[in-house]
Write a protein that holds these residues in place. Structure first.
Motif, PDB file in Angstrom:
ATOM      1  N   LYS A 150      31.598  14.813  32.039  1.00 61.42           N
ATOM      2  CA  LYS A 150      31.479  16.688  32.528  1.00 61.42           C
ATOM      3  C   LYS A 150      32.685  15.874  34.147  1.00 61.42           C
ATOM      4  O   LYS A 150      33.410  16.792  34.109  1.00 61.42           O
ATOM      5  CB  LYS A 150      30.435  16.598  33.319  1.00 61.42           C
ATOM      6  N   ASP A 196      39.734  27.809  42.721  1.00 62.85           N
ATOM      7  CA  ASP A 196      39.923  27.636  41.752  1.00 62.85           C
ATOM      8  C   ASP A 196      38.993  26.498  41.274  1.00 62.85           C
ATOM      9  O   ASP A 196      38.704  25.931  40.249  1.00 62.85           O
ATOM     10  CB  ASP A 196      41.422  26.737  41.825  1.00 62.85           C
ATOM     11  N   ARG A 200      35.245  27.652  40.450  1.00 63.34           N
ATOM     12  CA  ARG A 200      35.663  28.016  39.099  1.00 63.34           C
ATOM     13  C   ARG A 200      35.656  27.185  38.019  1.00 63.34           C
ATOM     14  O   ARG A 200      34.873  26.895  37.689  1.00 63.34           O
ATOM     15  CB  ARG A 200      36.991  29.274  39.082  1.00 63.34           C
ATOM     16  N   LEU A 201      36.409  25.608  38.802  1.00 60.88           N
ATOM     17  CA  LEU A 201      36.559  25.093  37.155  1.00 60.88           C
ATOM     18  C   LEU A 201      35.072  24.784  36.766  1.00 60.88           C
ATOM     19  O   LEU A 201      34.880  24.507  36.379  1.00 60.88           O
ATOM     20  CB  LEU A 201      37.501  24.361  37.354  1.00 60.88           C
ATOM     21  N   ARG A 230      32.330  25.864  37.514  1.00 62.91           N
ATOM     22  CA  ARG A 230      31.379  27.070  36.963  1.00 62.91           C
ATOM     23  C   ARG A 230      31.465  26.882  35.604  1.00 62.91           C
ATOM     24  O   ARG A 230      30.404  27.175  34.500  1.00 62.91           O
ATOM     25  CB  ARG A 230      31.625  28.631  37.594  1.00 62.91           C
ATOM     26  N   GLU A 231      32.821  26.739  35.452  1.00 64.25           N
ATOM     27  CA  GLU A 231      33.003  26.596  33.629  1.00 64.25           C
ATOM     28  C   GLU A 231      32.965  25.459  33.073  1.00 64.25           C
ATOM     29  O   GLU A 231      32.485  25.787  31.223  1.00 64.25           O
ATOM     30  CB  GLU A 231      34.954  27.127  33.818  1.00 64.25           C
ATOM     31  N   LEU A 232      32.688  24.421  33.781  1.00 66.72           N
ATOM     32  CA  LEU A 232      32.198  23.079  32.926  1.00 66.72           C
ATOM     33  C   LEU A 232      30.631  23.155  32.860  1.00 66.72           C
ATOM     34  O   LEU A 232      30.033  21.929  32.523  1.00 66.72           O
ATOM     35  CB  LEU A 232      33.211  21.509  33.280  1.00 66.72           C
TER      36      LEU A 232
END
Length: 570
Positions: free
Chosen positions: A440, A501, A504-505, A507-509
């Motif tokens: 990750k 941004d 957001r990235l 949170r997505e990962l």
């Protein structure tokens, strides 16, 4: 058309011949002075204006008012030639050529009674302070009354008469206009009032037709005149009225004692009106230039235009003071010379001011900063440049105060111009939790790189995103990049977009960002003592067992073949 051109050339040639026939103004004797005056005035009678300008050299004008000296001298020359022409035909040969024993030659001297007053009239030529012979001040002071006394006489035979439109114009007025009531003639009082009336009408027409049109043209370009007063009391109103007043007084044939003060008032009003009018024109021109400067990318003109405006206004005010002083008959040459002599003392007293002026020139030439730049001076003063003047530079700090720095101090100061940066650096560290998988972290770093590449205002050829350290409570990811934005406000906007941004990235990962943490261990004293006892017993037991296995045992054999316990020795 060709005939007109030939006629003009002939007249021009005739005037040149007249000018070339004028005698030199030697003025060595009464004869040469009279001859010179008659010859030059003859040229004036024939239409050569230069003849009148030359003729006044034969007059002693030292006692006339400086402001009206030329006008009064020309009027006196006309009256003198009219008087001489009506007295007799002057024979130059009868006038003495050498005066060894006397410095005064009297041509005519009379006594008349005017309204019960005794008046002495005189036409005389005397030696002046420069050894030249000129018509005396007494001649100039009495020539008006002398001309009146011979006005009814005919011009002497063989003499060209001086014809003037003024005399024809005066003939249409009643006789009471030529009588003196208070200081000046009645007709002159009427002319003064007419001069004020028509001057007001003229300046109003000019303002309504010309000035209003010019203002509307500039206002269509969003350029406005900075003017608080309108109408007659505006600078433009006084400007045109004073011009009409000055030129109008020349035709009234006023006495020197009256003409001088009135002309002086006109010159002062004209100078003051000119100063304010020119400063308004400077403001308008600079407004136009500032408008063009805003459209250009070069910020040098943002500093240059305010300096030009202030410098131009300063020069206009200086010239205005000089002209006003000259109008007040002050000897401005000696005053300026005195300022030159005292220049050293003035320079020593105003060394800081001079240093600031040179500092403004340094700012103008070296251009260390421009209007709107974010600067840091000597690592102390920080803010945005809002104005560069002749004496000081004003900086608006980020806590909304104004700091004024003398320009002289900027010549030796260290100026860090943050506004000249092409790129604005930004660096931060992102802390993620220690239990974050390595995969990750790799994906998160690569995703941030793609975000930087996708942003419009980031530098694409140089940036860094790496797992850079292991902190006390987090795994640290370094983000190092540059913005290509014009100002700090734009930088903040782009920084905001970037960080949003990144969140957001994360949170997505499934990245959890760490925050500072501590692990607290509690100390129990009784529990610790028990643990110590158990540990010591355990160690002792191990050592005891080890000793039994390794130590030899001595035994006594009994017949029975058994070993008793007390026979065992360690």
């Amino acid at each position: 058309m060709l005939k007109k051109i030939i006629l003009i050339l002939c007249l021009f040639t005739q005037f040149n011949l007249l000018a070339s026939n004028y005698p030199a103004p030697t003025l060595e004797s009464p004869r040469s002075t009279m001859n010179y005056f008659l010859k030059t005035m003859k040229g004036f009678k024939k239409g050569d204006q230069e003849g009148l300008d030359l003729a006044i050299k034969a007059l002693n004008t030292s006692q006339l008012d400086k402001t009206s000296r030329v006008s009064t001298a020309k009027l006196a020359a006309k009256r003198l030639i009219n008087t001489l022409d009506r007295l007799e035909y002057i024979n130059i040969a009868k006038i003495p050529d050498k005066m060894k024993d006397s410095n005064l030659w009297i041509y005519k001297k009379e006594r008349i009674i005017d309204h019960g007053n005794e008046i002495f009239l005189e036409i005389s030529i005397a030696r002046d302070s420069d050894k030249m012979w000129r018509f005396t001040p007494q001649t100039l002071s009495s020539i008006e009354d002398f001309e009146k006394s011979v006005r009814s006489n005919n011009v002497a035979k063989g003499v060209i008469e001086l014809k003037s439109w003024k005399e024809k114009f005066k003939s249409f007025f009643p006789s009471w206009t030529s009588q003196r009531s208070f200081l000046i003639l009645n007709g002159q009082w009427i002319a003064l009032f007419a001069l004020v009336f028509f001057g007001h009408i003229l300046e109003k027409l000019i303002r309504l037709i010309i000035i209003a049109r010019i203002k509307s043209i500039f206002e269509s370009q969003n350029i406005h005149f900075t003017q608080k007063r309108e109408g007659f009391f505006s600078p433009q109103g006084f400007f045109f009225f004073s011009i009409f007043w000055i030129f109008g007084l020349e035709f009234l044939e006023l006495p020197d004692t009256i003409l001088g003060p009135l002309l002086r008032i006109g010159y002062i009003a004209f100078t003051i009106a000119s100063v304010f009018t020119i400063t308004q024109i400077i403001d308008v021109i600079c407004q136009y230039l500032e408008k063009k400067a805003l459209e250009s990318e070069n910020k040098f003109d943002d500093v240059l235009i305010p300096l030009i405006r202030k410098s131009a206004k300063f020069l206009v005010y200086c010239f205005g003071i000089i002209f006003i002083g000259d109008s007040l008959t002050l000897d401005m040459k000696n005053i300026l010379a005195g300022l030159g002599i005292g220049g050293i003392a003035f320079a020593l007293a105003a060394k800081d001011t001079i240093s600031n002026l040179f500092g403004s020139l340094t700012v103008l030439i070296d251009r260390p900063f421009s209007i709107g730049d974010w600067i840091v001076v000597d690592s102390k003063t920080e803010g945005t440049v809002i104005e560069v003047g002749l004496r000081s530079t004003r900086i608006k700090t980020f806590y909304d105060s104004i700091i004024t720095l003398p320009n002289g101090s900027l010549t030796n100061a260290t100026v860090d111009n943050l506004g000249k940066r092409t790129y604005r650096r930004y660096t931060t560290k992102l802390g993620v939790q220690y239990d974050t998988p390595v995969e990750k972290i790799e994906a998160f770093c690569e995703g941030i790189r793609q975000i930087i590449l996708s942003h419009k205002w980031t530098r694409k050829d140089y940036f860094h995103v790496y797992f850079n350290g292991m902190g006390d409570s987090s795994l640290e990811i370094l983000v190092y990049l540059f913005w290509r934005v014009p100002d700090w406000s734009a930088e903040l906007q782009e920084r905001h977009r970037l960080l949003i941004d990144i969140l957001r990235l994360g949170r997505e990962l499934g990245i959890d960002f760490a925050f500072p943490t501590q692990t607290l261990h509690l100390f129990n004293e009784e529990h610790k003592a028990k643990e110590n006892c158990d540990f010591e017993a355990l160690v002792y037991g191990k050592e005891l067992a080890k000793g039994i296995t390794e130590t030899p045992i001595s035994t006594k054999h009994h017949r029975s073949g058994k070993i008793t316990s007390d026979e065992i020795s360690l």
